[in-house]
Design an enzyme around this catalytic site. Structure first.
Site, PDB file in Angstrom:
ATOM      1  N   ASP A 229       0.928  -1.033  -0.204  1.00 55.32           N
ATOM      2  CA  ASP A 229       0.472  -0.034  -0.247  1.00 55.32           C
ATOM      3  C   ASP A 229       0.771   1.034  -0.126  1.00 55.32           C
ATOM      4  O   ASP A 229       1.640   1.262   0.123  1.00 55.32           O
ATOM      5  CB  ASP A 229      -0.659  -0.160   1.433  1.00 55.32           C
ATOM      6  CG  ASP A 229      -1.803   0.916   0.757  1.00 55.32           C
ATOM      7  OD1 ASP A 229      -2.135   1.450  -0.021  1.00 55.32           O
ATOM      8  OD2 ASP A 229      -3.324   0.946   1.778  1.00 55.32           O
TER       9      ASP A 229
HETATM   10  C1  BGC Z   1      -4.866   3.832   0.528  1.00 56.85           C
HETATM   11  C2  BGC Z   1      -4.900   2.964  -1.107  1.00 56.85           C
HETATM   12  C3  BGC Z   1      -4.695   2.930  -1.897  1.00 56.85           C
HETATM   13  C4  BGC Z   1      -3.520   4.130  -2.336  1.00 56.85           C
HETATM   14  C5  BGC Z   1      -3.224   5.057  -3.505  1.00 56.85           C
HETATM   15  C6  BGC Z   1      -4.109   4.193   0.361  1.00 56.85           C
HETATM   16  O1  BGC Z   1      -3.305   5.643   0.926  1.00 56.85           O
HETATM   17  O2  BGC Z   1      -4.954   2.858   1.373  1.00 56.85           O
HETATM   18  O3  BGC Z   1      -6.387   2.105  -0.982  1.00 56.85           O
HETATM   19  O4  BGC Z   1      -5.275   2.386  -3.109  1.00 56.85           O
HETATM   20  O5  BGC Z   1      -3.112   4.915  -1.663  1.00 56.85           O
HETATM   21  O6  BGC Z   1      -3.950   5.639  -3.341  1.00 56.85           O
END
Ligand code: BGC
Length: 803
Positions: A229
């Protein structure tokens, strides 16, 4: 076996290492003329491609895209085929914008109704989440765009989301928190999977060899790559060693050097880097080879898909005296801010820049209703300004109508990525409005917009209640179709509505405030808890009304499947969602009373009958044996319940299934076995977990480390750090009062110190963060000197090494 041996053998160690972290917020590293860069974008219910300024919190604008209903909404349709269509439409938009990977769907189990991202997830049930996840993945990938289910696994709270440890017993982990991903992987074949921010039983998800290697690759035969993530990397070398392929957004040169140094010192074998690069490259090369010819997007058609999805997902929760559908020319008053300014999606990384947003106040002109007017009724975010005046205007308007349609729900600040909800009620101003409107004695039809479960203590004041969840850009016309009977609602809840928040297991322990989050309730999450313990709920799992009625008959059971005949016994065409639950009353194991193991949706004309069949699969009777570390079947008789919802069993039968003899758990885990869930202590949970667990009772000054969160500075030795922490809390409160979540501050607040070095493109090294920590821990001068020294060391390192 290395698939891209030839290519990999031509790359230097530094080049290979550099591929395992991103190039920018959304792109992977390219190698001149040999390896192209791949573009990744959110999101789960509509594309968020940022062609300009980039961020992972939904702060900067993204390209225009269709906003489909969020996952929590789609789940109410119980319609996998329709979800596949949404995925297909979404995948096409991605392809059109040259995006290779869509970061979704979100599959996490809704462990608690206050989870801040529940609106982005499907259900409290792993079977349903897995099936819908797989359906969405199939749809996205049918366009040659890649899907990336997330966040693997057990990512259940937003508070400390990057520094929280989900402590779960092995059986619960496998039956609840990974079965969703198992189904999605086996039935959807995603090419990418996103690891979660959190730890699971003490190991970061992104470094968890058990999850990433043993379960994901060996057991489920996943053959794509694992991405962190955003900012979720903890220890890059450990991530690579344990099965993670790509750190996003970018670690800069530092990431490359960490891996190179680890190989040179013998900590990491170069062969492991080759394997990770190979897994990653296989997907990059395949996805970037897709012909560039942009697909022509028919925006009107995309909008219709969004409309259909919203319509199928609307849940009718109450309909006294058949007040709905509204008769032609009914005099209706429209009350509530959401009618004019809809809430149709959540805030955060999933935010879509909508192409074609509908509103109730505009769309209603296309329906044969006699609208007497619109009244705002309340201010969003509980702002007191004009509250009484707005209420009085609404009352006067309602008095002129036959029926008042009142639009209520959660406002922006009540529901966002980065923050768990504080309570389960709708804003007080809306409740006050409803109280007053009820006094007019005009029938009230309440339409809800909210992506997660709410309390409805006011339900007796209303004649009808319709839940649209977060319906995407076409939610307004979908809702009006239902209100007027153009569409017969068929959605059913994919989560339980307890009477009040306090009814949820270990309600006061969510979100965990310290690092460890003990999943004490074990398997008893959602309906597995309420139904097993006979706790009265407001709306049970699987509940939803229709404008017609259905009869269930003629149940036939054999070793492979159940079949039954459903008849539409009313006068309106409509669809019924038939649910199969399985239980084992004489089980020697800890078990919920019933578990969802099948479902089907059948559309019937008035008077029409159809036989429906639900085949058993490998999940129907299995349980996870934590001693043997494998799924097994307990030998004996099982009950099969064919139901309209978890509480509404229409037909039942019993079947004998051959399996293994099991060890009686009545004395091993007495409280779990006898379902005294609310009495469970940490000691009971330790027995289930298989290790003695203890709370962190430290309340004084904390010695902060790389994995302490920025919010932990409230307990730091340095007064300066405490001041910064106070400033952040203040800024958060201020944004709350403004009604819009401040996602930047929320992110920083819950972020661990280590992320400072992970999110700055190599400009801040981990050693510089050590210096900052010394400052925070009260060693100001020593820390400052270290910070400055490390700054120059880092600068020199970057200057001298080029990749
Ligand atoms: C989130 C993800 C997301 C990623 C990219 C993170 O803060 O938890 O779900 O895909 O950011 O935007």
């Amino acid at each position: 076996m290395i698939k891209n041996k030839n290519l990999i053998s031509k790359l230097s160690l530094e080049e290979k290492a550099s591929l395992l972290s991103g190039k920018s917020t959304w792109e992977t590293v390219n190698v001149d003329k040999v390896i192209p860069s791949m573009f990744l974008s959110d999101g789960p219910h509509g594309l968020r491609k940022q062609s300009g300024a980039a961020d992972h919190l939904g702060l900067n604008a993204s390209d225009l895209a269709t906003c489909f209903p969020t996952a929590a909404t789609l789940a109410n349709s119980w319609d996998a085929e329709m979800i596949t269509q949404v995925g297909h439409a979404l995948g096409n938009e991605a392809k059109n914008l040259d995006v290779q990977v869509v970061l979704g769907p979100g599959l996490n189990i809704k462990r608690n109704p206050l989870g801040g991202r529940n609106f982005e997830y499907y259900s409290e049930d792993p079977y349903l989440s897995g099936k819908f996840g797989a359906a969405m993945i199939r749809g996205i990938q049918s366009t040659q765009t890649i899907a990336s289910p997330k966040h693997f696994a057990a990512n259940s709270q937003e508070y400390r989301r990057m520094a929280s440890n989900s402590v779960i017993d092995e059986r619960t982990l496998r039956e609840l928190y990974t079965t969703n991903f198992e189904i999605a992987v086996k039935e959807g074949s995603p090419k990418v999977i996103m690891s979660a921010y959190n730890q699971i039983n003490g190991t970061y998800a992104n470094e968890n060899a058990y999850l990433l290697e043993d379960v994901l690759r060996k057991e489920w035969h996943f053959d794509g790559f694992v991405v962190t993530d955003w900012g979720g990397d903890n220890n890059h070398v450990a991530g690579v060693a344990n099965g993670s392929n790509l750190v996003m957004p970018t670690l800069g040169l530092n990431g490359t050097l960490e891996l190179v140094d680890a190989v040179n010192s013998g900590e990491l074998q170069e062969e492991v880097i080759d394997e990770r690069v190979d897994e990653l490259l296989s997907v990059i090369l395949e996805s970037t080879a897709v012909k560039k010819s942009p697909v022509e997007i028919n925006w009107e058609k995309q909008h219709q898909i969004a409309h259909k999805a919203a319509e199928e997902s609307i849940v009718l929760l109450k309909n006294n005296d058949d007040i709905l559908p509204l008769k032609k020319d009914t005099k209706v008053a429209l009350v509530g801010d959401f009618a004019e300014t809809p809430r149709y999606q959540g805030a955060g990384s999933s935010l879509v820049n909508t192409k074609n947003l509908e509103t109730i106040t505009e769309s209603i002109k296309n329906y044969q209703l006699n609208t007497v007017g619109f009244a705002q009724g309340y201010m969003r975010a509980n702002k007191k300004t004009n509250e009484e005046q707005l209420r009085n205007e609404a009352i006067e308007l309602v008095k002129k109508s036959d029926v008042a349609i009142v639009f209520l729900g959660l406002d922006e600040i009540s529901e966002s990525e980065g923050a768990d909800r504080k309570h389960m009620r709708i804003p007080a101003a809306q409740e006050r409005l409803l109280d007053e409107l009820a006094k007019t004695a005009i029938p009230l039809v309440v339409v809800l917009s909210a992506g997660s479960v709410i309390e409805t203590p006011w339900v007796n004041q209303v004649s009808a209640l319709v839940h649209g969840y977060l319906g995407g850009e076409a939610g307004a016309s979908a809702m009006l179709d239902v209100l007027t009977g153009r569409h017969n609602p068929s959605g059913k809840l994919a989560e339980t509505y307890p009477v009040k928040y306090e009814d949820t297991p270990f309600a006061d322990e969510f979100p965990a405030k310290k690092k460890d989050s003990f999943y004490k309730e074990g398997l008893f999450v959602g309906y597995r808890y309420y139904n097993t313990t006979n706790k009265k709920v407001r709306f049970p799992f699987g509940f939803g009304l229709s404008y017609t009625t259905f009869q269930y008959a003629d149940l036939k059971v054999n070793q492979e499947q159940v079949s039954l005949t459903i008849t539409n016994t009313g006068t309106t065409a409509g669809a019924e969602i038939v649910q199969l639950y399985v239980g084992k009353k004489d089980s020697l194991l800890v078990r919920p009373a019933k578990e969802l193991k099948g479902f089907t949706k059948v559309y019937l004309e008035p008077g029409e009958s159809r036989q429906v069949t639900m085949p058993f699969d490998d999940k129907t009777f299995r349980y996870y044996n934590a001693q043997a570390h494998s799924f097994e079947i307990e030998d004996g008789n099982y009950q099969l319940y064919l139901s309209g919802n978890i509480e509404d069993v229409r037909l039942s039968s019993e079947i004998h299934v051959s399996g293994k003899k099991v060890q009686n758990q009545a004395n091993l885990f007495p409280k779990y076995f006898s379902h005294q869930i609310s009495d469970i202590t940490l000691a009971d949970f330790s027995d289930l977990y298989g290790e003695k667990l203890s709370e962190d009772n430290n309340t004084g000054i904390l010695k902060l480390e790389q994995n302490s969160t920025i919010s932990d500075m409230a307990f730091a030795k340095s007064w300066l750090a405490r001041l910064v922490s106070r400033y952040l809390s203040h800024a958060l409160k201020k944004s709350e009062s403004r009604g819009q979540p401040n996602l930047n501050i929320l992110f920083i607040y819950n972020m661990p110190f280590r992320a400072i070095s992970k999110m700055t493109n190599g400009a801040v090294s981990s050693q510089m963060v050590d210096g900052m920590l010394q400052i925070v821990n009260g060693k100001f001068w020593r820390g400052l000197i270290k910070l400055v020294q490390e700054f120059y060391i880092n600068k020199k390192k970057i200057k001298n090494r080029t990749v």
